[in-house]
Design a protein around this motif. Structure first.
Motif, PDB file in Angstrom:
ATOM      1  N   GLU A  56      32.390  39.329  48.881  1.00 34.40           N
ATOM      2  CA  GLU A  56      33.003  38.866  47.636  1.00 34.40           C
ATOM      3  C   GLU A  56      34.276  38.056  47.930  1.00 34.40           C
ATOM      4  N   ALA A  57      35.090  38.545  48.865  1.00 37.07           N
ATOM      5  CA  ALA A  57      36.355  37.868  49.165  1.00 37.07           C
ATOM      6  C   ALA A  57      36.104  36.446  49.658  1.00 37.07           C
ATOM      7  N   VAL A  58      35.127  36.297  50.517  1.00 41.02           N
ATOM      8  CA  VAL A  58      34.826  34.966  51.061  1.00 41.02           C
ATOM      9  C   VAL A  58      34.298  34.058  49.959  1.00 41.02           C
ATOM     10  N   LYS A  59      33.444  34.622  49.119  1.00 44.58           N
ATOM     11  CA  LYS A  59      32.876  33.842  48.026  1.00 44.58           C
ATOM     12  C   LYS A  59      33.982  33.308  47.112  1.00 44.58           C
ATOM     13  N   GLU A  60      34.909  34.185  46.759  1.00 51.09           N
ATOM     14  CA  GLU A  60      35.992  33.756  45.872  1.00 51.09           C
ATOM     15  C   GLU A  60      36.873  32.714  46.535  1.00 51.09           C
ATOM     16  N   ASP A  61      37.135  32.915  47.801  1.00 52.63           N
ATOM     17  CA  ASP A  61      37.923  31.944  48.555  1.00 52.63           C
ATOM     18  C   ASP A  61      37.288  30.560  48.533  1.00 52.63           C
ATOM     19  N   ILE A  62      36.008  30.519  48.760  1.00 54.74           N
ATOM     20  CA  ILE A  62      35.326  29.232  48.807  1.00 54.74           C
ATOM     21  C   ILE A  62      35.482  28.514  47.465  1.00 54.74           C
ATOM     22  N   ILE A  63      35.205  29.227  46.394  1.00 52.24           N
ATOM     23  CA  ILE A  63      35.281  28.617  45.065  1.00 52.24           C
ATOM     24  C   ILE A  63      36.695  28.134  44.779  1.00 52.24           C
ATOM     25  N   CYS A  64      37.664  28.986  45.121  1.00 53.21           N
ATOM     26  CA  CYS A  64      39.045  28.691  44.773  1.00 53.21           C
ATOM     27  C   CYS A  64      39.630  27.601  45.674  1.00 53.21           C
ATOM     28  N   VAL A  65      39.516  27.763  46.976  1.00 51.35           N
ATOM     29  CA  VAL A  65      40.140  26.804  47.887  1.00 51.35           C
ATOM     30  C   VAL A  65      39.470  25.432  47.804  1.00 51.35           C
ATOM     31  N   LEU A  66      38.158  25.427  47.705  1.00 55.10           N
ATOM     32  CA  LEU A  66      37.475  24.135  47.598  1.00 55.10           C
ATOM     33  C   LEU A  66      37.629  23.517  46.212  1.00 55.10           C
ATOM     34  N   GLY A  67      38.067  24.312  45.270  1.00 61.35           N
ATOM     35  CA  GLY A  67      38.224  23.808  43.916  1.00 61.35           C
ATOM     36  C   GLY A  67      36.906  23.471  43.253  1.00 61.35           C
ATOM     37  N   LEU A  68      35.914  24.324  43.440  1.00 60.37           N
ATOM     38  CA  LEU A  68      34.632  24.093  42.777  1.00 60.37           C
ATOM     39  C   LEU A  68      34.815  24.265  41.266  1.00 60.37           C
ATOM     40  N   ARG A  69      34.188  23.384  40.497  1.00 60.66           N
ATOM     41  CA  ARG A  69      34.358  23.426  39.039  1.00 60.66           C
ATOM     42  C   ARG A  69      33.198  24.144  38.377  1.00 60.66           C
ATOM     43  N   GLU A  70      33.486  25.304  37.855  1.00 62.72           N
ATOM     44  CA  GLU A  70      32.464  26.129  37.200  1.00 62.72           C
ATOM     45  C   GLU A  70      31.119  26.038  37.915  1.00 62.72           C
TER      46      GLU A  70
END
Ligand code: ADP
Ligand code: ZN
Length: 625
Positions: A177-191
């Motif tokens: 979960e931590a890695v998944k959230e990091d990817i979304i947040c750091v890469l700035g994926l939009r929804e």
């Protein structure tokens, strides 16, 4: 063209695998996506298919140079214009590639993250029409993961400098979960559409074995699987060298790989393996990142790895083509010690406070423990792995050693009681070695030193050997009657469950594997049950045809200077033997044969099939039509 046409025309497949379609639809609708899928699930198709349908270019960020080359070769074979840009090219080559790219030569460009901030690349990217940015191995952006790469942070800078933000798709096999959230947040994926597919790899057979002589086990296994490609992982360089020498002495075409070899030696070993000139690789875990060889039929672990994360990743290099493959771990108690030693002597990069270092050590100790229980459980191995990775569904897979083996129930209540009372008597202060030695009445200096001889439990299980007692203790740990502390002392403690059990005077029944009949003891005996080889699919005439097709493939691979599996996967050759195509139309139905590959090689394979069969169709496989 629609997505299915693209899949068939370029890749030769007629249907999508689980999850692929969802991600592709998301991308084509212009949404960001994050795909979390295990190795071998087919992540590449998820961005390559939309890349071919988008008007502009797709940039793929990938950390691994060897992987880029492999992917680009495979794409070119499939008739897709693709290129890579990384430090293996000279400045002049890079300039040329970028000039061609600017001229619209390539649909897909693989690029190393370091390149993104160079002036030359940026000015190209700002002018080009970039439809999609794909981040492969996206977990590298997370500081939580084991493979954090600071250069991945450059992707974010890079995106900001583009005129228009492309669709962003990210892929990884790391599921926490931590890695998944990091990817979304750091890469700035939009929804983003996030898709996590199951981690099960149904085509892999799992087994743990405890042979007395690992060397001869490995040698026999490889000989029984001659002509198949496989990897043998060892914990240390020394083991790699030792085993490599032995295999060579047996005339087995083996290659080796570890960090102690020169760059040149490593490259050679890797190439010999990939090109199937030496289809057996003996290596430490330094080998494998970015190795995309699809026809690896077995992965043996000469030593137990440090964690199931490592194990599943390494074992998962088998059977990437979806064909049956075997993952066998050879366990011995020494492996735990080797791993603890490696853990204690690991280089610390000095960034951690003492507290953090302690937390990490505890985490590693916990992982090692879970890995060890894998080697001891009598339940379904696949279920154990899937549970570990957070998938709860109960399976009884029928394709692992434990599921295929027969067990008998043994009442061990009295012995278990003695063990528990021994642990209690020494006030839960010792580890397995002392406890087992004590129960067996061992006359070791250390036991004398601890004053063990005066305890009531000393020698109480005497007719049993220390090894047997240890095995039972381990099984008690796996069954949750004892637990082992996470510090370096690895002390045995009694669980609540065991206390309850003693209170209620419950019987303890353990499962013990029945002795396998001698003939069935070999791997191939089990294989028959598991149905894991192509000799289970093809009959003897079929196997003969397969060999001829394989020879042809080797010949073509040499001419083109490409790894054989990039020409056609083993699975494709097997499918040819099953379908026996006589013309183009039939050949295009074979899995892995697309339009472009047919144009390149189709006729030659048809010719070989024609010659072998004389144009008369026969059945080359077992089973129903
Ligand atoms: P990953 O990157 O997820 O580890 P790959 O993209 O390398 O996996 O794909 C693994 C193998 O599966 C490749 O040989 C690929 O050609 C094959 N594959 C992918 N998608 C399909 C499909 N829809 N049908 C059949 N084979 C597929
Ligand atoms: Zn199973």
């Amino acid at each position: 063209m629609n997505k299915l046409d693209v899949l068939k025309k370029y890749f030769g497949y007629s249907e999508f695998r689980e999850g692929q379609e969802t991600l592709i639809d998301g991308i084509l609708a212009g949404r960001d996506v994050l795909g979390i899928m295990p190795t071998g699930a087919g992540k590449s198709i998820c961005y390559q298919v939309p890349a071919l349908l988008f008007p502009g270019i797709t940039l793929v960020i990938s950390p691994l140079i060897s992987l880029m080359k492999d992917q680009v070769q495979a794409l070119n074979q499939a008739g897709v214009h693709a290129a890579y840009i990384n430090s293996s090219l000279s400045e002049a080559q890079i300039s040329k590639a970028l000039r061609l790219a600017a001229g619209g030569q390539y649909k897909i460009i693989y690029v190393a993250p370091e390149r993104l901030e160079t002036y030359e690349f940026l000015s190209f990217a700002r002018q080009a029409e970039i439809s999609m940015l794909t981040v492969d191995e996206a977990h590298c952006i997370s500081q939580w993961g084991q493979d954090f790469r600071p250069s991945y942070l450059k992707i974010v800078q890079f995106m900001k400098q583009l005129e228009r933000r492309p669709v962003v798709s990210a892929f990884t096999a790391t599921a926490t979960e931590a890695v998944k959230e990091d990817i979304i947040c750091v890469l700035g994926l939009r929804e983003p559409d996030v898709l996590v597919t199951g981690f099960d790899r149904k085509n892999l057979y799992f087994a743990v074995d405890t042979p007395k002589k690992k060397d001869s086990y490995v040698i026999n296994y490889i000989k029984e699987h001659a002509a198949e490609s496989g990897i043998v992982y060892c914990a240390t360089r020394k083991n790699v060298d030792m085993l490599y020498e032995k295999l060579c002495a047996e005339g087995i075409p083996a290659a080796r790989y570890h960090a102690g070899l020169t760059g040149e030696e490593r490259k050679q070993g890797q190439e010999d393996f990939i090109f199937d000139t030496r289809p057996v690789m003996v290596a430490t875990n330094a080998f494998g990142m970015g190795i995309d060889k699809s026809n690896v039929r077995y992965v043996l672990h000469y030593n137990m790895p440090q964690s199931l994360e490592n194990y599943y990743q390494e074992a998962g290099r088998a059977g990437r083509d979806g064909g049956k493959a075997e993952c066998i771990l050879l366990y011995s108690a020494q492996d735990v010690m080797i791993n603890r030693f490696l853990m204690d002597n690991r280089e610390q990069n000095g960034e951690y406070t003492e507290e953090e270092a302690e937390a990490l050590r505890e985490r590693d100790e916990e992982r090692l423990k879970k890995m060890t229980y894998y080697c001891m459980t009598t339940h379904c191995l696949r279920e154990y792995i899937l549970r570990y990775f957070g998938e709860k569904e109960a399976v009884n897979c029928g394709n692992c050693r434990n599921c295929l083996r027969e067990y008998e129930k043994v009442d061990v209540t009295e012995t278990v009681k003695s063990i528990l009372s021994c642990v209690r008597e020494v006030r839960q202060r010792y580890g397995i070695n002392v406890i087992a030695g004590m129960l067996a009445g061992d006359d070791r200096a250390k036991l004398r030193e601890y004053g063990m001889f005066s305890y009531r439990s000393y020698g109480i299980l005497k007719p049993m050997r220390e090894g047997e007692i240890k095995q039972l203790i381990n099984q008690m740990v796996v069954e949750g009657l004892l637990f082992v502390t996470n510090d370096k002392y690895a002390i045995l403690k009694i669980t609540e469950r065991a206390e309850k059990m003693s209170e209620n005077d419950e019987r303890v029944i353990f499962e013990k594997p029945k002795e396998e009949p001698k003939a069935e003891k070999t791997i191939s005996g089990q294989k028959k049950a598991a149905g894991t080889r192509r000799s289970d699919i093809l009959n003897s005439r079929g196997l003969e045809l397969f060999e001829q097709l394989r020879e042809l493939r080797t010949e073509i691979a040499k001419e083109e200077n490409l790894p054989p599996y990039i020409i056609f996967a083993d699975k494709t050759l097997v499918d040819m033997c099953v379908r026996v195509p006589f013309d183009k139309k039939d050949m295009l139905k074979v899995t892995g044969v697309g339009e472009n590959k047919f144009n390149r090689y189709g006729e030659r394979f048809l010719h070989t099939i024609m010659e072998y069969t004389g144009g008369v169709r026969e059945k080359f496989y077992f089973g129903e039509e």
